[in-house]
Design a protein around this motif. Structure first.
Motif, PDB file in Angstrom:
ATOM      1  N   THR A  19      -5.625  -9.068  -2.437  1.00  0.00           N
ATOM      2  CA  THR A  19      -4.374  -8.504  -2.946  1.00  0.00           C
ATOM      3  C   THR A  19      -4.451  -6.985  -2.957  1.00  0.00           C
ATOM      4  OG1 THR A  19      -3.994 -10.469  -4.292  1.00  0.00           O
ATOM      5  CG2 THR A  19      -2.789  -8.476  -4.912  1.00  0.00           C
ATOM      6  N   GLU A  20      -5.579  -6.446  -3.395  1.00  0.00           N
ATOM      7  CA  GLU A  20      -5.740  -4.987  -3.445  1.00  0.00           C
ATOM      8  C   GLU A  20      -5.702  -4.382  -2.044  1.00  0.00           C
ATOM      9  OE1 GLU A  20      -8.807  -1.544  -5.092  1.00  0.00           O
ATOM     10  OE2 GLU A  20      -9.290  -3.660  -5.431  1.00  0.00           O
ATOM     11  N   ASN A  23      -2.098  -4.531  -0.740  1.00  0.00           N
ATOM     12  CA  ASN A  23      -1.256  -3.520  -1.394  1.00  0.00           C
ATOM     13  C   ASN A  23      -1.544  -2.118  -0.862  1.00  0.00           C
ATOM     14  OD1 ASN A  23      -0.025  -5.482  -2.962  1.00  0.00           O
ATOM     15  ND2 ASN A  23      -1.309  -5.105  -4.752  1.00  0.00           N
ATOM     16  N   GLU A  26      -0.151  -1.867   2.740  1.00  0.00           N
ATOM     17  CA  GLU A  26       1.313  -1.794   2.675  1.00  0.00           C
ATOM     18  C   GLU A  26       1.782  -0.398   2.290  1.00  0.00           C
ATOM     19  OE1 GLU A  26       2.362  -6.390   1.431  1.00  0.00           O
ATOM     20  OE2 GLU A  26       2.232  -4.881  -0.140  1.00  0.00           O
ATOM     21  N   HIS A  27       1.115   0.182   1.318  1.00  0.00           N
ATOM     22  CA  HIS A  27       1.479   1.530   0.881  1.00  0.00           C
ATOM     23  C   HIS A  27       1.306   2.535   2.026  1.00  0.00           C
ATOM     24  CE1 HIS A  27       1.930   5.048  -1.672  1.00  0.00           C
ATOM     25  NE2 HIS A  27       0.816   5.513  -1.122  1.00  0.00           N
TER      26      HIS A  27
END
Length: 185
Positions: A19-20, A23, A26-27
């Motif tokens: 998940t990290e 994320n 994606e950023h």
């Protein structure tokens, strides 16, 4: 590898991100897109509503709205395997359809002609350095992009990028590719 194997590999790559990691990537993808001239110059963009196993498009849509851009999202017509884009002014205009996909509700959204879309952010699982892609196998985007005159860009992790992909005469490459490391082409 053939397209079926490459598609499976792309799905596995996406599933393997924590998940990290997801994320963070994606950023980075969104930030590189926002800095690009193709995004800055576009007044109307086409973009999918992402699913859990894809790069999130929520921040891109929200940024486009904030910048006064017209956001259009596709609705799939599974019979002829064709896309129609509709203007999205709010996430409340979405409906959940087959396979849990979120698409615009045509009774609440305006249909948008593809000639008025400046930039389409094209989804996919694996990409090559020539702009070819392996998607989910329906051919929806290749059909829609045939004859499209605007810019296209794909957002992908560098792990999703290979040197060459098998492609056929009807496959339409994207014009630009952005990874978490920045603009590839």
């Amino acid at each position: 590898m053939d397209k079926v194997q490459l598609r499976a590999r792309g799905k596995q790559i996406m599933a393997n991100f924590s998940t990290e990691e997801k994320n963070n990537i994606e950023h980075e993808l969104a930030e590189h897109l926002f800095k690009s001239m193709i995004f800055k110059q576009a007044s109307t963009i086409g973009i999918t509503i992402s699913q859990k196993n894809e790069w999130s498009t929520t921040s891109i849509i929200e940024r486009a709205w904030k910048e006064g851009k017209r956001v259009t999202v596709p609705k799939c017509d599974p019979g002829p395997k064709y896309l129609n884009f509709y203007q999205l002014d709010s996430f409340d205009q979405l409906e959940t359809v087959y396979f849990g996909l979120q698409e615009p509700d045509p009774s609440r959204c305006e249909h948008v002609n593809r000639d008025t879309i400046d930039l389409i952010i094209v989804p996919g699982l694996v990409f090559d350095l020539h702009g070819y892609r392996i998607g989910y196998g329906g051919g929806f985007y290749d059909r829609y992009l045939s004859g499209y005159k605007g810019e296209t860009v794909a957002l992908a992790s560098k792990e999703q990028v290979v040197k060459n992909l098998p492609h056929e005469k009807f496959d339409i490459p994207v014009n630009h590719l952005i990874t978490e490391d920045g603009y590839v082409f």
